[in-house]
Enzyme design. Sequence first.
Site, short mmCIF file in Angstrom:
data_model
loop_
_atom_site.label_atom_id
_atom_site.label_comp_id
_atom_site.label_asym_id
_atom_site.label_seq_id
_atom_site.Cartn_x
_atom_site.Cartn_y
_atom_site.Cartn_z
N GLU A 38 -2.10 3.32 -8.88
CA GLU A 38 -2.34 2.29 -7.87
C GLU A 38 -2.99 2.96 -6.64
OE1 GLU A 38 1.49 0.93 -6.54
OE2 GLU A 38 0.70 -0.80 -5.44
N LYS A 108 -2.33 -7.68 -7.66
CA LYS A 108 -0.87 -7.51 -7.77
C LYS A 108 -0.15 -8.78 -7.28
CE LYS A 108 2.60 -4.05 -6.30
NZ LYS A 108 2.73 -2.82 -5.49
N CYS A 141 2.41 -1.46 -10.58
CA CYS A 141 3.63 -0.91 -10.01
C CYS A 141 4.83 -1.87 -10.04
CB CYS A 141 3.33 -0.42 -8.59
SG CYS A 141 4.54 0.83 -8.05
N VAL A 168 8.31 4.44 -6.21
CA VAL A 168 9.23 5.16 -5.33
C VAL A 168 10.69 4.92 -5.72
CG1 VAL A 168 7.68 5.31 -3.35
CG2 VAL A 168 9.12 3.29 -3.61
C1 ACM Z 1 5.08 -0.28 -5.51
O1 ACM Z 1 4.93 -1.42 -5.94
N1 ACM Z 1 4.06 0.44 -5.09
C2 ACM Z 1 6.40 0.33 -5.48
#
Ligand code: ACM
Length: 261
Positions: A38, A108, A141, A168
Site C-alpha cells: 500500500e 480502499k 490492508c 500495523v
Molecule cells: C492499514 O489499513 N494501513 C492498517
Amino acid sequence: MRIGFVQFGPVFGEKQINFISVETLLEGCKADLIVLPELFATGYAFQSKEEAASHSEVPGEETSLFLKHIAGICNATIVAGFIERENTDLYNSAMMVDTSGIIGIYRKLPLFTKENLWFSPGNRVPRVFKVKGVKVGIMICFDWIFPETCRTLALGGAQIVAHPSNLVLPWAQQAMITRCLENRVFAVTANRIGREQRGEDDFTFTGQSQVTGVRGEVLTLADDDTACVLMAGIDPEQATDKSVNQYNNLFADRRNNFYIL
Ligand code: ACM
C-alpha cells in the site's frame, strides 16, 4: 503461475528513491503477478490532506509509468498502492498495471485511523480483472478485518486476491489464512517494513508478507524486517471449485435469508 510480493521500507515522500528500491529488489525477477505494498512510493504517515495531496496522482502519472516499466522488465502484471486524486478528493487506491498501462484501480473501502482525515472512503464495488486468463481482485490492508471485501471478490470470480498493505496490527497475516480458506482463493499480502515517526504518529509496520493458498496454507512468508522479493508457484484452478466435500459448498451453502448485511 508465479505470484509474489515485494516487501521493503519506503522512505517517506521520496518517490524516486522508492522506485529505485523496488526496481533494484526486482532485478532478475520474472513472474506473472507481483504485488507491492500500500502507498509504496509515498510512505504512509501524512500529517494533513494538503501533504497527502502533494504526493497524489491522477491515474497515468509517474507511479503508473514506473509500474509499466517494471511490468516490462519482469514480464509481470503489477498491483501497487498509490494516492489517487479525483477533483479535490483523495483515495487510498491500488492500481493493476501491465505493459499496456493501467488495467484497473481499487479504492480502499474501510479507511484506517487518520486515513479518514485525508482520504475519501472508496466508492466503487471491488472488481475482478484478468491476468493471463486468471481472475485477480484487489483489496487493501485494513480490508482484512472485513470479510465482506474478500467475499465480494471471491463471489465475483477472483481466484487470486492481491492485498497491498501497510499493516500495523498483529493479526492480519493470520486472518488472511481464514479469508483464503473461507473463500477458497489465493492471496498475496504485500506488507511494508520499517518505522515512520511523523508528528504525533509512530507506526511500526509488521512485514511478514505472505502468499496464502486456497486451503489456508502459507506458501511463502517473509520475516518482519527484511526487504525482499518472494514468490510462490500456484495452480489458480484450485480456486475454482468451492466444494468442501460431497455435501458442502462454500458458496451454495450460504444461508442468505438469515444473514444481516
Ligand atoms: C492499514 O489499513 N494501513 C492498517
